[in-house]
Write a protein that holds these residues in place. Structure first.
Motif, PDB file in Angstrom:
ATOM      1  N   VAL A   1      -1.047 -12.847   1.847  1.00 11.75           N
ATOM      2  CA  VAL A   1       0.094 -12.582   2.364  1.00 11.75           C
ATOM      3  C   VAL A   1       1.220 -12.355   1.423  1.00 11.75           C
ATOM      4  CG1 VAL A   1       1.821 -13.844   3.877  1.00 11.75           C
ATOM      5  CG2 VAL A   1      -0.599 -14.056   4.242  1.00 11.75           C
ATOM      6  N   GLU A   2       1.254 -12.986   0.460  1.00  6.35           N
ATOM      7  CA  GLU A   2       2.284 -12.759  -0.855  1.00  6.35           C
ATOM      8  C   GLU A   2       2.016 -11.551  -1.529  1.00  6.35           C
ATOM      9  OE1 GLU A   2       1.557 -15.485   0.225  1.00  6.35           O
ATOM     10  OE2 GLU A   2       3.353 -16.792   0.633  1.00  6.35           O
ATOM     11  N   CYS A   3       0.503 -11.338  -1.695  1.00  3.92           N
ATOM     12  CA  CYS A   3       0.072 -10.113  -2.438  1.00  3.92           C
ATOM     13  C   CYS A   3      -0.787  -9.331  -1.673  1.00  3.92           C
ATOM     14  CB  CYS A   3      -0.194 -10.660  -3.994  1.00  3.92           C
ATOM     15  SG  CYS A   3       0.517 -11.880  -4.878  1.00  3.92           S
ATOM     16  N   VAL A   4      -0.157  -8.674  -0.996  1.00  4.27           N
ATOM     17  CA  VAL A   4      -1.158  -8.116   0.130  1.00  4.27           C
ATOM     18  C   VAL A   4      -2.129  -6.864  -0.585  1.00  4.27           C
ATOM     19  CG1 VAL A   4      -0.981  -6.884   2.370  1.00  4.27           C
ATOM     20  CG2 VAL A   4       0.815  -8.321   1.634  1.00  4.27           C
ATOM     21  N   PRO A   5      -3.365  -6.879  -0.208  1.00  2.43           N
ATOM     22  CA  PRO A   5      -4.299  -6.050  -1.047  1.00  2.43           C
ATOM     23  C   PRO A   5      -3.891  -4.513  -0.445  1.00  2.43           C
ATOM     24  CG  PRO A   5      -5.464  -7.765  -0.008  1.00  2.43           C
ATOM     25  CD  PRO A   5      -3.988  -8.015   0.313  1.00  2.43           C
ATOM     26  N   ALA A   6      -4.385  -3.618  -1.279  1.00  4.30           N
ATOM     27  CA  ALA A   6      -4.381  -2.235  -0.886  1.00  4.30           C
ATOM     28  C   ALA A   6      -5.332  -1.876   0.328  1.00  4.30           C
ATOM     29  CB  ALA A   6      -4.986  -1.353  -2.184  1.00  4.30           C
ATOM     30  N   PRO A   7      -4.768  -0.998   1.216  1.00  5.99           N
ATOM     31  CA  PRO A   7      -5.379  -0.605   2.640  1.00  5.99           C
ATOM     32  C   PRO A   7      -6.936  -0.431   2.060  1.00  5.99           C
ATOM     33  CG  PRO A   7      -3.404   0.534   2.292  1.00  5.99           C
ATOM     34  CD  PRO A   7      -3.566  -0.088   0.869  1.00  5.99           C
ATOM     35  N   CYS A   8      -7.844  -1.152   2.802  1.00  6.48           N
ATOM     36  CA  CYS A   8      -9.104  -0.901   2.534  1.00  6.48           C
ATOM     37  C   CYS A   8      -9.813  -1.449   1.519  1.00  6.48           C
ATOM     38  CB  CYS A   8      -9.443   0.707   2.665  1.00  6.48           C
ATOM     39  SG  CYS A   8      -8.958   1.259   4.533  1.00  6.48           S
ATOM     40  N   GLN A   9      -9.190  -1.970   0.589  1.00  7.18           N
ATOM     41  CA  GLN A   9      -9.673  -2.668  -0.741  1.00  7.18           C
ATOM     42  C   GLN A   9     -10.891  -3.420  -0.344  1.00  7.18           C
ATOM     43  OE1 GLN A   9      -7.016  -3.613  -3.888  1.00  7.18           O
ATOM     44  NE2 GLN A   9      -7.782  -5.833  -3.869  1.00  7.18           N
ATOM     45  N   GLY A  10     -11.835  -3.352  -1.347  1.00  4.45           N
ATOM     46  CA  GLY A  10     -13.249  -3.699  -1.048  1.00  4.45           C
ATOM     47  C   GLY A  10     -14.258  -3.159  -0.375  1.00  4.45           C
ATOM     48  N   ALA A  11     -13.708  -2.084   0.282  1.00  2.76           N
ATOM     49  CA  ALA A  11     -14.744  -1.298   1.273  1.00  2.76           C
ATOM     50  C   ALA A  11     -15.421  -0.051   0.387  1.00  2.76           C
ATOM     51  CB  ALA A  11     -14.015  -0.768   2.394  1.00  2.76           C
ATOM     52  N   ILE A  12     -16.484   0.245   0.792  1.00  2.00           N
ATOM     53  CA  ILE A  12     -17.365   1.252   0.428  1.00  2.00           C
ATOM     54  C   ILE A  12     -17.520   2.207   1.364  1.00  2.00           C
ATOM     55  CG2 ILE A  12     -19.209   2.208  -0.714  1.00  2.00           C
ATOM     56  CD1 ILE A  12     -19.761  -0.794  -1.695  1.00  2.00           C
TER      57      ILE A  12
ATOM     58  N   THR B   1       2.115   8.053   1.406  1.00  2.00           N
ATOM     59  CA  THR B   1       0.881   8.248   1.201  1.00  2.00           C
ATOM     60  C   THR B   1       0.404   8.159  -0.338  1.00  2.00           C
ATOM     61  OG1 THR B   1       1.313  10.672   0.720  1.00  2.00           O
ATOM     62  CG2 THR B   1       0.646  10.068   3.071  1.00  2.00           C
ATOM     63  N   GLY B   2      -1.068   8.109  -0.688  1.00  2.00           N
ATOM     64  CA  GLY B   2      -1.269   8.137  -1.957  1.00  2.00           C
ATOM     65  C   GLY B   2      -1.589   6.610  -2.404  1.00  2.00           C
ATOM     66  N   CYS B   3      -2.496   6.653  -3.634  1.00  2.00           N
ATOM     67  CA  CYS B   3      -2.830   5.034  -3.871  1.00  2.00           C
ATOM     68  C   CYS B   3      -2.013   4.525  -4.917  1.00  2.00           C
ATOM     69  CB  CYS B   3      -4.276   5.303  -4.478  1.00  2.00           C
ATOM     70  SG  CYS B   3      -4.199   6.216  -6.048  1.00  2.00           S
ATOM     71  N   LEU B   4      -0.953   5.043  -5.008  1.00  3.17           N
ATOM     72  CA  LEU B   4       0.122   4.640  -5.787  1.00  3.17           C
ATOM     73  C   LEU B   4       1.558   3.699  -5.148  1.00  3.17           C
ATOM     74  CD1 LEU B   4       0.179   6.976  -8.663  1.00  3.17           C
ATOM     75  CD2 LEU B   4      -1.099   4.633  -8.705  1.00  3.17           C
ATOM     76  N   GLN B   5       1.520   3.643  -4.056  1.00  3.90           N
ATOM     77  CA  GLN B   5       2.409   3.030  -2.987  1.00  3.90           C
ATOM     78  C   GLN B   5       2.652   1.463  -3.461  1.00  3.90           C
ATOM     79  OE1 GLN B   5       4.632   5.005  -1.528  1.00  3.90           O
ATOM     80  NE2 GLN B   5       3.446   6.766  -1.865  1.00  3.90           N
ATOM     81  N   PRO B   6       4.040   0.978  -3.366  1.00  5.12           N
ATOM     82  CA  PRO B   6       4.163  -0.656  -3.770  1.00  5.12           C
ATOM     83  C   PRO B   6       3.869  -1.136  -2.254  1.00  5.12           C
ATOM     84  CG  PRO B   6       6.310   0.719  -3.714  1.00  5.12           C
ATOM     85  CD  PRO B   6       5.189   1.750  -3.463  1.00  5.12           C
ATOM     86  N   PHE B   7       2.973  -1.083  -1.555  1.00  9.51           N
ATOM     87  CA  PHE B   7       2.942  -1.803  -0.340  1.00  9.51           C
ATOM     88  C   PHE B   7       1.248  -2.007  -0.318  1.00  9.51           C
ATOM     89  CE2 PHE B   7       2.928   2.547   1.249  1.00  9.51           C
ATOM     90  CZ  PHE B   7       1.856   2.520   1.994  1.00  9.51           C
TER      91      PHE B   7
END
Length: 507
Positions: free
Chosen positions: A210-221, A260-266
């Motif tokens: 919640v405080e450190c929200v993972p990247a969208p789809c982190q951990g998915a192959i 968009t992109g993998c470098l967004q701060p959210f």
């Protein structure tokens, strides 16, 4: 028989993820021949510069997909968090085949405690704006508060998992932040001895989602075929996990609203709770605006109903009594249900050198103020949410080694679930007639503790609507024959409350 060629990045982790896809295919097509090809991507070739200085997106997936278009391979295998939403949405030839724990883990050199105590600057290596924006703010409150202030500096770090751990070992940094999923996969592989060696002696903090929200789809192959290759597209349909695909699609779709992109701060992630799946997004969007949003929360027409939430009166329900007897905690791991349980000096001294997990970040921060190292938390989802986490290679905690530190009234609940329990204090109900009156008038009540409900159940309206978090309080309300509306946690309820309760009209 035709040989199917899988292509991926040539890192240890990427090749391992391709092996996972290979096994998925072999499970549905008997006797098939599969070859795995490694290829360097643009992101791998330009390690000397921060990712933020590279133009465009899909730094780690573009070249791999191009190999499909050129007929050099049949299926590409990617970490889905590295793939941009526009690419994921541009054609239908994808299969999401696996997902490991999405959270991040901060890995520290063992000298970190001394550096904090001496007030020295802490250097954290990461190339992720999301991790820099969220984790550094969190760690300033979560690390043991052993000096007047914590000084954290972020520096860019690039390379594979093992390369970053090696740079940490060489003391180029005091810490680095990595995806738990990748480390788990490496620790299940033939490379486990290498990774264990690099992790030896390190201090870990599993960052709360919640405080450190993972990247969208982190951990998915994700496996991908050229959309013109119908044969491979059909094969992907056989190995696709529909539930994971829907989860990933929704996360990418939500993330696309903010940038968009993998470098967004959210970040955007999905929580699988006892009340169903909910999605959470938070951070800073492409316009520089901070946001925090839960989706799939309970729907309820408030109308003219009155609502009471115990979160507005947290100090009004109970006082606390602590026994004078000395308490000894022998288990190597403790789960602190509430920081109030670590009040006596003997309890504090007993857990100082143990692996400490907490129910949520409030207790985490309070323990950090007292100089304790906390390894992780349940994100306020309840201890049961950690059972799978404890079994992961990165965590490796046997549930039999865990001691739940709580109050006396809650001890029997944990014991019936098979946990070792040490009650360290007693809760004493306060008599508050004005509070009783407020509760008796409410049509809707949000409870943060089963003991609040038990204290005031006799004054409730007959048709009152109960609400609670999906952790222990929700579970125990159900045991009372109640069907509460469940929220992921208190923060989610507060968002629902903010936007669901109509503002008073102005005449």
């Amino acid at each position: 028989m035709k040989t199917i060629r899988l292509i991926c990045r040539d890192s240890r982790l990427s090749l391992l993820q391709a092996e996972i896809v290979k096994k998925k295919i072999e499970n549905v097509v008997q006797g098939i021949q599969i070859e795995i090809l490694g290829r360097r991507s643009r992101g791998d070739n330009e390690l000397s510069v921060p990712l933020s200085s590279l133009e465009g997106s899909d730094f780690f997936t573009e070249e791999i997909f191009r190999a499909l278009q050129l007929g050099e391979a049949d299926i590409a295998v990617h970490s889905l968090k590295d793939m941009s939403a526009p690419h994921f949405f541009c054609h239908p030839a994808f299969a999401v085949v696996d997902r490991d724990d999405p959270r991040d883990v901060a890995i520290f050199n063992p000298e970190i405690i001394q550096k904090i105590r001496e007030g020295k600057k802490i250097i954290i290596g990461t190339c992720s704006p999301r991790r820099e924006a969220m984790a550094t703010v969190f760690l300033k409150k979560a690390l043991p508060q052993l000096s007047t202030s914590l000084h954290i500096e972020v520096r860019s770090i690039r390379g594979s998992v093992e390369s970053r751990l090696q740079q940490l070992n060489e003391h180029d940094f005091d810490a680095t932040i990595l995806a738990t999923a990748g480390l788990n996969r490496l620790l299940r592989s033939d490379d486990a001895p290498l990774i264990r060696g690099l992790l030896h002696g390190k201090r870990l903090m599993f960052l709360p989602m919640v405080e450190c929200v993972p990247a969208p789809c982190q951990g998915a192959i994700v496996a991908e075929a050229d959309p013109g290759n119908k044969e491979m597209q059909l094969l992907l349909g056989l190995i696709n996990n529909e539930a994971l695909f829907k989860e990933a699609y929704n996360e990418k779709q939500e993330a696309f609203k903010y940038g968009t992109g993998c470098l967004q701060p959210f970040g955007v992630t999905t929580f699988r709770t006892s009340g169903g799946n909910v999605m959470y997004a938070a951070g800073i969007d492409s316009e520089g605006r901070s946001f925090s949003k839960w989706t799939d929360l309970p729907v309820l027409d408030i109308g003219d109903k009155s609502i009471f939430t115990t979160t507005d009166f947290m100090g009004s329900f109970f006082s606390y009594d602590y026994p004078k007897a000395e308490l000894r905690i022998d288990q190597p791991v403790v789960y602190v249900a509430n920081y109030k349980a670590i009040h006596q000096p003997t309890v504090f001294d007993s857990i100082r050198q143990k692996r400490i997990w907490t129910s949520g970040t409030k207790s985490w921060f309070e323990l950090a103020k007292r100089g304790l190292w906390v390894e992780g938390s349940a994100d306020a989802f309840g201890l049961e949410s950690l059972e799978k986490v404890f079994k992961q290679p990165m965590v490796n905690i046997d549930a039999r080694d865990v001691d739940v530190i709580t109050h006396l009234a809650g001890a029997s609940h944990w014991q019936t679930k098979g946990w070792k329990v040490t009650p360290t204090y007693t809760i004493i109900a306060k008599v508050d007639l004005s509070l009783a009156y407020e509760i008796s008038q409410a049509d809707i009540i949000f409870w943060t503790s089963i003991h609040q409900y038990l204290q005031y159940k006799d004054v409730l309206k007959d048709q009152v609507i109960h609400m609670a978090s999906s952790g222990e309080t929700g579970f125990l309300l159900k045991q009372q024959g109640i069907t509460p509306l469940l929220f992921p946690n208190i923060k989610a309820f507060e968002q629902w409350r903010k936007y669901s309760i109509p503002l008073p009209s102005v005449v």
